[in-house]
Design an enzyme around this catalytic site. Sequence first.
Site, PDB file in Angstrom:
ATOM      1  N   ASP A  15       0.850  -1.198   0.000  1.00  0.00           N
ATOM      2  CA  ASP A  15       0.000   0.000   0.000  1.00  0.00           C
ATOM      3  C   ASP A  15       0.883   1.244   0.000  1.00  0.00           C
ATOM      4  O   ASP A  15       1.652   1.469   0.947  1.00  0.00           O
ATOM      5  CB  ASP A  15      -0.901   0.016   1.241  1.00  0.00           C
ATOM      6  N   LYS A  42      -6.431  -7.063   0.479  1.00  0.00           N
ATOM      7  CA  LYS A  42      -7.546  -7.492   1.336  1.00  0.00           C
ATOM      8  C   LYS A  42      -7.304  -8.873   1.959  1.00  0.00           C
ATOM      9  O   LYS A  42      -7.608  -9.095   3.132  1.00  0.00           O
ATOM     10  CB  LYS A  42      -8.847  -7.476   0.538  1.00  0.00           C
ATOM     11  N   ALA A  44      -4.376 -10.378   2.623  1.00  0.00           N
ATOM     12  CA  ALA A  44      -3.338 -10.258   3.645  1.00  0.00           C
ATOM     13  C   ALA A  44      -3.890  -9.541   4.879  1.00  0.00           C
ATOM     14  O   ALA A  44      -3.611  -9.939   6.023  1.00  0.00           O
ATOM     15  CB  ALA A  44      -2.132  -9.502   3.082  1.00  0.00           C
ATOM     16  N   ASP A 256     -11.656  -5.164   6.128  1.00  0.00           N
ATOM     17  CA  ASP A 256     -10.830  -6.385   6.221  1.00  0.00           C
ATOM     18  C   ASP A 256     -10.607  -6.777   7.684  1.00  0.00           C
ATOM     19  O   ASP A 256     -10.581  -7.970   8.015  1.00  0.00           O
ATOM     20  CB  ASP A 256      -9.481  -6.170   5.536  1.00  0.00           C
TER      21      ASP A 256
HETATM   22  O1  RIB Z   1      -9.314  -2.951   1.928  1.00  0.00           O
HETATM   23  C1  RIB Z   1      -8.127  -2.194   1.949  1.00  0.00           C
HETATM   24  C2  RIB Z   1      -7.148  -2.767   0.987  1.00  0.00           C
HETATM   25  O2  RIB Z   1      -7.657  -2.619  -0.316  1.00  0.00           O
HETATM   26  C3  RIB Z   1      -5.823  -2.056   0.988  1.00  0.00           C
HETATM   27  O3  RIB Z   1      -4.905  -2.599   1.905  1.00  0.00           O
HETATM   28  C4  RIB Z   1      -5.382  -2.157  -0.456  1.00  0.00           C
HETATM   29  O4  RIB Z   1      -4.259  -2.956  -0.648  1.00  0.00           O
HETATM   30  C5  RIB Z   1      -6.588  -2.663  -1.221  1.00  0.00           C
HETATM   31  O5  RIB Z   1      -6.455  -3.978  -1.578  1.00  0.00           O
END
Ligand code: RIB
Length: 305
Positions: A15, A42, A44, A256
């Site tokens: 990110d 998401k 991870a 998440d």
């Molecule tokens: O839900 C947040 C995630 O969405 C972020 O960490 C980013 O990598 C995207 O996949």
Amino acid sequence: MTTSAIVVVGSVNADLLIRTPTHPAPGETVLGRSFSVLAGGKGANQAVAAARLGARVCLVGAVGADELARPALATLRESDVDLTAVAVLSEPTGVAMITVADGGENAIVVAPGANALIDARHLDSHLPLIGGAEVVVLPGEIPRSGIEAAIRAARGRVVLNLAPVIEVDLDVLRRVDPLVVNEYEAFDTLEMVAGAAARREVGNDCYAAARALLAAGIPAVVITLGARGALVAQGDEVAAIRSPAVTAVDTTGAGDAFVGALASRLAAGDNLINATRLAVRVGAFSVTGYGAQNSYPTLNDPLPA
Ligand code: RIB
């Protein structure tokens, strides 16, 4: 500590986060405040959220052979997530460009990279692992064929977080328990499974959308409502679970955190309502810090009530 067997089949990203006073409008350049490279994706994120709450978690996913793989995997390693099923593939590590404005609202663009290779063919050799899990967790950030293959292989409970909403076979959706979506995703999913007329019929009513998704044959539906909490729909009941009030600085990855927490409690034997009660508190905790995995609680952190 609870030892639960959760397999997350999902995305891993680096990110690239810029904090900014406001989001840029199309064509506009805005001077941001700070830049960080953080662990995300998401799948991870959900794996880390569950592991930090004491669950035994394995992640099936992929990164590239590049310099972003290390930061993308760092928090997973620190959180003791089993990474033996994370492959290093020919595409680059997935990247999310994230801006977080004052007030906590984010805007995200994702370049999937290696995550786009987690399809049915790639998962072939992981089907026994997936089949042996007590809970299988899937976000919508990998290809449709991967999601469908994993759900068909699962023998335990499947938590499908259709974020983003992608086309998935209805017979596969009927195996998930629960489907987790935010309110926008709930309406889009309803249109996908029951058509545009069904979506029009429910208007903006999340309760009606939840009932319509149940009527389409999905055994249980959880609709996350951000600061308002979540709806849990199963049988012919829709229950509202309120979220504790917190001051949000960054909402990235809150959904998440919710999904990971929910899975950890389901794997530990909680029912869906009790698991959701914990999940809304974990989601609320996560918005009080910057980044996704960075802001997730451990069992030692006091959760807002
Ligand atoms: O839900 C947040 C995630 O969405 C972020 O960490 C980013 O990598 C995207 O996949």
